[in-house]
Design a protein around this motif. Sequence first.
Motif, PDB file in Angstrom:
ATOM      1  N   TYR A  45     -39.095  -6.008  -9.887  1.00  0.00           N
ATOM      2  CA  TYR A  45     -39.731  -6.857  -8.893  1.00  0.00           C
ATOM      3  C   TYR A  45     -41.242  -6.658  -8.906  1.00  0.00           C
ATOM      4  CZ  TYR A  45     -34.944  -6.998  -7.217  1.00  0.00           C
ATOM      5  OH  TYR A  45     -33.584  -7.167  -7.126  1.00  0.00           O
ATOM      6  N   SER A  90     -44.666  -7.663  -6.765  1.00  0.00           N
ATOM      7  CA  SER A  90     -45.209  -8.199  -5.511  1.00  0.00           C
ATOM      8  C   SER A  90     -46.579  -8.783  -5.825  1.00  0.00           C
ATOM      9  CB  SER A  90     -45.327  -7.097  -4.461  1.00  0.00           C
ATOM     10  OG  SER A  90     -44.052  -6.579  -4.169  1.00  0.00           O
ATOM     11  N   ASN A 127     -35.559 -16.606  -7.813  1.00  0.00           N
ATOM     12  CA  ASN A 127     -36.449 -15.611  -8.428  1.00  0.00           C
ATOM     13  C   ASN A 127     -37.466 -15.063  -7.434  1.00  0.00           C
ATOM     14  OD1 ASN A 127     -35.327 -15.943 -11.045  1.00  0.00           O
ATOM     15  ND2 ASN A 127     -36.519 -17.797 -11.280  1.00  0.00           N
ATOM     16  N   SER A 141     -38.792 -14.059  -3.368  1.00  0.00           N
ATOM     17  CA  SER A 141     -38.517 -13.704  -1.980  1.00  0.00           C
ATOM     18  C   SER A 141     -39.843 -13.250  -1.376  1.00  0.00           C
ATOM     19  CB  SER A 141     -37.448 -12.606  -1.896  1.00  0.00           C
ATOM     20  OG  SER A 141     -37.864 -11.450  -2.596  1.00  0.00           O
ATOM     21  N   ASP A 169     -45.520 -12.602  -1.980  1.00  0.00           N
ATOM     22  CA  ASP A 169     -44.224 -12.926  -2.570  1.00  0.00           C
ATOM     23  C   ASP A 169     -43.744 -11.803  -3.486  1.00  0.00           C
ATOM     24  OD1 ASP A 169     -44.257 -15.477  -1.357  1.00  0.00           O
ATOM     25  OD2 ASP A 169     -45.454 -16.278  -3.001  1.00  0.00           O
ATOM     26  N   VAL A 170     -42.432 -11.780  -3.687  1.00  0.00           N
ATOM     27  CA  VAL A 170     -41.802 -10.843  -4.618  1.00  0.00           C
ATOM     28  C   VAL A 170     -41.103 -11.666  -5.689  1.00  0.00           C
ATOM     29  CG1 VAL A 170     -40.088  -9.019  -4.895  1.00  0.00           C
ATOM     30  CG2 VAL A 170     -41.484  -9.096  -2.834  1.00  0.00           C
ATOM     31  N   LEU A 171     -41.453 -11.395  -6.940  1.00  0.00           N
ATOM     32  CA  LEU A 171     -40.875 -12.108  -8.076  1.00  0.00           C
ATOM     33  C   LEU A 171     -39.918 -11.177  -8.811  1.00  0.00           C
ATOM     34  CD1 LEU A 171     -40.793 -14.479 -10.134  1.00  0.00           C
ATOM     35  CD2 LEU A 171     -42.780 -13.406 -11.243  1.00  0.00           C
ATOM     36  N   ASN A 172     -38.666 -11.605  -8.943  1.00  0.00           N
ATOM     37  CA  ASN A 172     -37.674 -10.869  -9.727  1.00  0.00           C
ATOM     38  C   ASN A 172     -37.740 -11.404 -11.149  1.00  0.00           C
ATOM     39  OD1 ASN A 172     -35.474  -9.644 -10.880  1.00  0.00           O
ATOM     40  ND2 ASN A 172     -34.052 -10.152  -9.243  1.00  0.00           N
ATOM     41  N   HIS A 184     -36.035 -10.238 -13.822  1.00  0.00           N
ATOM     42  CA  HIS A 184     -34.724 -10.142 -14.475  1.00  0.00           C
ATOM     43  C   HIS A 184     -34.760  -9.579 -15.900  1.00  0.00           C
ATOM     44  CE1 HIS A 184     -33.050 -12.600 -11.224  1.00  0.00           C
ATOM     45  NE2 HIS A 184     -34.068 -13.421 -11.399  1.00  0.00           N
ATOM     46  N   ALA A 186     -45.139  -3.022  -8.007  1.00  0.00           N
ATOM     47  CA  ALA A 186     -43.973  -3.279  -8.850  1.00  0.00           C
ATOM     48  C   ALA A 186     -42.938  -2.204  -8.564  1.00  0.00           C
ATOM     49  CB  ALA A 186     -44.353  -3.258 -10.324  1.00  0.00           C
ATOM     50  N   GLY A 202     -38.397  -1.372  -9.356  1.00  0.00           N
ATOM     51  CA  GLY A 202     -37.192  -1.812 -10.038  1.00  0.00           C
ATOM     52  C   GLY A 202     -36.006  -0.984  -9.616  1.00  0.00           C
TER      53      GLY A 202
END
Length: 105
Positions: free
Chosen positions: A2, A4, A44, A46, A70-73, A75, A100, A102
């Motif tokens: 993740y 931020s 993706n 949150s 925002d938080v980006l996953n 993957h 960041a 994980g």
Amino acid sequence: MYLSLTSSEGPSQLHITLTYSDGSEFKGFKLPDYYNDIPEGNSNLSYLVHGLAKWDPGNKITENDHHNIDVLNIHPDPGRILKKVTVSKDKAGYLVFWAATGVTE
């Protein structure tokens, strides 16, 4: 994993390179401007923080309840050994990296 992030002065088109021990994978994500909410159905993204105020140098609120972190996953593949993550972006928007983290499986 993740990330931020905040994008201002417009959205940021992000280019993520995941470098594994056996090769690389490339992904693209669009991070909305921090004034805008995350689009419905985007799994993706949150919020780390939603509805922040904007303050001026005189310690007065100039905009109330509109700004987000925002938080980006991104993957990554849990079946591969991740060695490095590279983030780049197109010229539009200003990008702020906050953190960041994980999880391991």
